[in-house]
Write an enzyme that holds these catalytic residues in place. Structure first.
Site, short mmCIF file in Angstrom:
data_model
loop_
_atom_site.label_atom_id
_atom_site.label_comp_id
_atom_site.label_asym_id
_atom_site.label_seq_id
_atom_site.Cartn_x
_atom_site.Cartn_y
_atom_site.Cartn_z
N GLY A 16 -34.09 -19.19 36.43
CA GLY A 16 -33.53 -18.24 35.48
C GLY A 16 -32.57 -19.03 34.63
O GLY A 16 -31.60 -19.57 35.14
N THR A 17 -32.84 -19.16 33.35
CA THR A 17 -32.33 -20.32 32.64
C THR A 17 -32.12 -20.06 31.17
O THR A 17 -32.46 -19.00 30.66
CB THR A 17 -33.33 -21.48 32.82
OG1 THR A 17 -32.82 -22.65 32.24
CG2 THR A 17 -34.64 -21.14 32.14
N SER A 18 -31.57 -21.04 30.51
CA SER A 18 -31.49 -21.07 29.05
C SER A 18 -31.95 -22.45 28.60
O SER A 18 -31.32 -23.45 28.95
CB SER A 18 -30.06 -20.81 28.56
OG SER A 18 -29.60 -19.54 28.96
N ASP A 36 -29.39 -25.46 30.36
CA ASP A 36 -28.32 -25.32 31.34
C ASP A 36 -28.75 -26.02 32.62
O ASP A 36 -29.79 -26.68 32.65
CB ASP A 36 -28.00 -23.85 31.57
CG ASP A 36 -29.06 -23.16 32.42
OD1 ASP A 36 -30.25 -23.26 32.06
OD2 ASP A 36 -28.71 -22.52 33.43
#
Length: 253
Positions: A62-64, A79
């Site tokens: 779960g990320t950017s 990130d």
């Protein structure tokens, strides 16, 4: 007044520090640590079964993630938080992986799926390079990613941004979504944190930005995403790729 000598700290602070230090040793240790720190009042609030459920969940990125074309190359950023349910399994992970000398990929989705796919693509590109006796093109790497993501779209969860530099197209950014669609874009964002920064990116992106402008744009966008998205965090890692090589940097979160 701040005490620098551990022996001079109040007993309560030493007990909390010792309990929190054991949190990474296992579920039972985590419960003890949270009880000591006052995060859990009764055992019923955080049972062994609850923790076992969290720890048994697949590692999720779960990320950017983000990549931007600039005049002469690309800037990629991500990130560094990897989670297992609500537990942060790794707060300084690397979500940008090299697949060729001047080609990287940003990974979002299942950590295991994206790592396996990037390893396979790296192997196939190395064989491709030996056959052609020249470095692969970015769009060839993106096509390989797209092939795997589309063929196994019902079995894997992988969102990929493939970007890099080659002598034919210069810097280019390619986005492969969860369904396996492949699109070249001047900039691409992905992951759970991307939904918070579409407006910022649309308002601040300019074609043919300079190297430093593109880097500042990526770092600011990811910082904003990390401040809003609970599944993103850690540090902001950036990778700049152009004809002169690769430059990596890190911005503390």
């Amino acid at each position: 007044m701040e005490f620098t000598d551990p022996l001079m700290r109040p007993r309560r602070d030493r007990e909390i520090g010792a309990a929190l230090a054991t949190a990474s040793r296992g579920p039972s240790a985590s419960i003890a640590a949270q009880k000591m720190a006052g995060m859990v009042d009764t055992p019923s609030q955080l049972s062994r079964d609850d923790l076992d459920d969290e720890w048994s969940k697949p590692h999720s990125m779960g990320t950017s993630i983000m990549a931007v074309e600039f005049d002469g190359g690309v800037v990629m950023g991500a990130d560094s938080r990897t989670s297992t349910g609500t537990y942060v399994a790794n707060r300084v992970s690397r979500k940008m992986a090299p697949v060729a000398k001047s080609i990287y990929c940003c990974r979002s989705g299942s950590a295991a799926d994206t790592q396996a796919i990037s390893d396979i693509v790296r192997l196939q590109l190395s064989m491709h390079e030996m056959e052609l006796r020249e470095e692969p093109r970015v769009k060839e790497a993106a096509a390989l990613f797209q092939g795997f993501c589309y063929k196994y779209k019902d079995q894997v969860m992988a969102g990929i941004i493939c970007a890099g530099w080659d002598k034919y197209d210069g810097g280019s950014v390619w986005s492969i979504d969860l369904g396996g669609s492949l699109v070249r874009q001047p900039f691409s964002i992905g992951g759970s944190g991307s939904s918070y920064i579409y407006g910022f990116c649309d308002a601040n992106f300019r074609p043919s930005m300079s190297r430093q402008e593109a880097k500042d744009f990526v770092q600011q966008a990811l910082s904003l995403a990390m401040s809003r998205d609970g599944l993103s965090g850690g540090v902001v890692r950036t990778t700049i790729i152009d004809e002169n090589g690769i430059e990596e940097d890190m911005l503390p979160g």
